[in-house]
Design a protein around this motif. Structure first.
Motif, mmCIF file in Angstrom:
data_model
loop_
_atom_site.group_PDB
_atom_site.id
_atom_site.type_symbol
_atom_site.label_atom_id
_atom_site.label_comp_id
_atom_site.label_asym_id
_atom_site.label_seq_id
_atom_site.Cartn_x
_atom_site.Cartn_y
_atom_site.Cartn_z
ATOM 1 N N MET A 118 0.772 -1.089 0.092
ATOM 2 C CA MET A 118 -0.005 -0.230 -0.001
ATOM 3 C C MET A 118 0.937 1.121 0.062
ATOM 4 O O MET A 118 1.654 1.468 0.872
ATOM 5 N N PRO A 119 0.539 2.342 -0.904
ATOM 6 C CA PRO A 119 1.505 3.442 -0.707
ATOM 7 C C PRO A 119 1.249 4.335 0.694
ATOM 8 O O PRO A 119 0.197 4.262 1.253
ATOM 9 N N TYR A 120 2.285 4.845 0.860
ATOM 10 C CA TYR A 120 2.368 5.576 2.147
ATOM 11 C C TYR A 120 1.344 6.715 2.195
ATOM 12 O O TYR A 120 0.834 7.033 3.400
ATOM 13 N N ALA A 121 1.165 7.122 0.916
ATOM 14 C CA ALA A 121 -0.033 8.421 1.225
ATOM 15 C C ALA A 121 -1.387 7.555 1.383
ATOM 16 O O ALA A 121 -2.122 8.373 2.340
ATOM 17 N N GLN A 122 -1.675 6.341 0.900
ATOM 18 C CA GLN A 122 -2.960 5.606 1.377
ATOM 19 C C GLN A 122 -2.937 5.366 2.771
ATOM 20 O O GLN A 122 -3.961 5.663 3.555
ATOM 21 N N ILE A 123 -1.826 4.936 3.195
ATOM 22 C CA ILE A 123 -1.756 4.667 4.806
ATOM 23 C C ILE A 123 -1.878 5.755 5.520
ATOM 24 O O ILE A 123 -2.502 5.617 6.560
ATOM 25 N N SER A 124 -1.302 6.696 5.250
ATOM 26 C CA SER A 124 -1.374 8.414 5.742
ATOM 27 C C SER A 124 -2.706 8.487 6.171
ATOM 28 O O SER A 124 -3.213 8.857 7.217
ATOM 29 N N ALA A 125 -3.670 8.287 4.919
ATOM 30 C CA ALA A 125 -4.911 8.854 4.732
ATOM 31 C C ALA A 125 -5.824 8.006 5.843
ATOM 32 O O ALA A 125 -6.667 8.364 6.670
ATOM 33 N N GLU A 126 -5.716 6.576 5.786
ATOM 34 C CA GLU A 126 -6.398 5.489 6.586
ATOM 35 C C GLU A 126 -5.860 5.798 8.022
ATOM 36 O O GLU A 126 -6.945 5.698 8.795
ATOM 37 N N LEU A 127 -4.804 6.006 8.326
ATOM 38 C CA LEU A 127 -4.578 6.074 9.758
ATOM 39 C C LEU A 127 -4.313 7.558 10.620
ATOM 40 O O LEU A 127 -4.117 7.833 11.505
ATOM 41 N N ALA A 128 -4.540 8.536 9.581
ATOM 42 C CA ALA A 128 -4.676 9.558 9.866
ATOM 43 C C ALA A 128 -3.250 10.257 10.601
ATOM 44 O O ALA A 128 -3.135 10.890 11.601
ATOM 45 N N ILE A 129 -2.131 9.852 9.946
ATOM 46 C CA ILE A 129 -0.872 10.259 10.438
ATOM 47 C C ILE A 129 0.028 10.851 8.992
ATOM 48 O O ILE A 129 -0.230 10.612 8.104
ATOM 49 N N ALA A 130 0.881 11.802 9.543
ATOM 50 C CA ALA A 130 1.760 12.313 8.501
ATOM 51 C C ALA A 130 2.642 11.053 7.731
ATOM 52 O O ALA A 130 3.082 10.120 8.305
ATOM 53 N N VAL A 131 2.670 11.201 6.431
ATOM 54 C CA VAL A 131 3.631 10.518 5.658
ATOM 55 C C VAL A 131 4.916 10.308 6.387
ATOM 56 O O VAL A 131 5.431 9.230 6.701
#
Length: 187
Positions: free
Chosen positions: A145-158
């Motif tokens: 999973m791309p970092y941008a998607q993980i960031s959005a899903e977990l609400a943390i900065a890339v």
């Protein structure tokens, strides 16, 4: 370059919370960070993690940097330190290496050892805080999973993903159920 008024202004504005100034600093010095990481021959994912850690450190310390014009040197030093941290971490036993199965034609004892490790890892994983479990599950998803998607899903900065991943994996490695098995694998 030490008297670069543009750099000093960008740092001052970024300290004041100006997102555009922060973005300009990152755009200006990302090639420096990337180049340093390439010299250490890091893989792309490790370069991303080291770079994210550099920017996270800068966010944490931007207010304490006394000489804004010296920022490029600070970034270069921090990037080198992060690359060395990544390389040191690579020398430790990886959790993924820990799960490698037995070779074809292995004995029942080899299979049992692999199963024992998997059970211990699942138990240790269950003991992690929910946030770590979610982060690691997303990072090890297949396909990645791309970092941008993980960031959005977990609400943390890339930029926080890599350092958080490292902390979660370190916590996992210290689990009392895994320590003896990890030592066995490394030995």
């Amino acid at each position: 370059m030490r008297d670069d008024p543009t750099l000093v202004a960008l740092v001052d504005r970024a300290r004041g919370g100006d997102q555009a100034a922060w973005d300009a600093l990152v755009a200006r010095y990302a090639p420096l960070v990337h180049g340093i990481c390439r010299r250490y021959r890091l893989q792309d994912a490790d370069i991303e993690d080291a770079g994210a850690a550099v920017w996270l450190r800068l966010v944490e310390r931007l207010a304490t940097i006394r000489e804004p014009a010296a920022l490029p040197g600070w970034i270069a030093t921090t990037a080198r330190n992060e690359c060395l941290r990544v390389l040191r971490a690579r020398q430790r036993v990886s959790v993924v290496d820990f799960l490698d199965g037995p070779e074809p034609g292995a004995t029942d004892e080899d299979w049992l050892l692999v199963e024992e490790r998997a059970i211990a890892l699942r138990a240790a994983f269950a003991e992690l805080p929910e946030r770590c479990r979610r982060l690691l599950a997303l990072l090890f998803a297949d396909p990645p999973m791309p970092y941008a998607q993980i960031s959005a899903e977990l609400a943390i900065a890339v930029g926080a993903i890599g350092p958080n991943r490292q902390r979660c994996l370190d916590r996992l490695r210290r689990d009392p159920a895994l320590v003896p098995l990890l030592t066995e694998v490394a030995g």
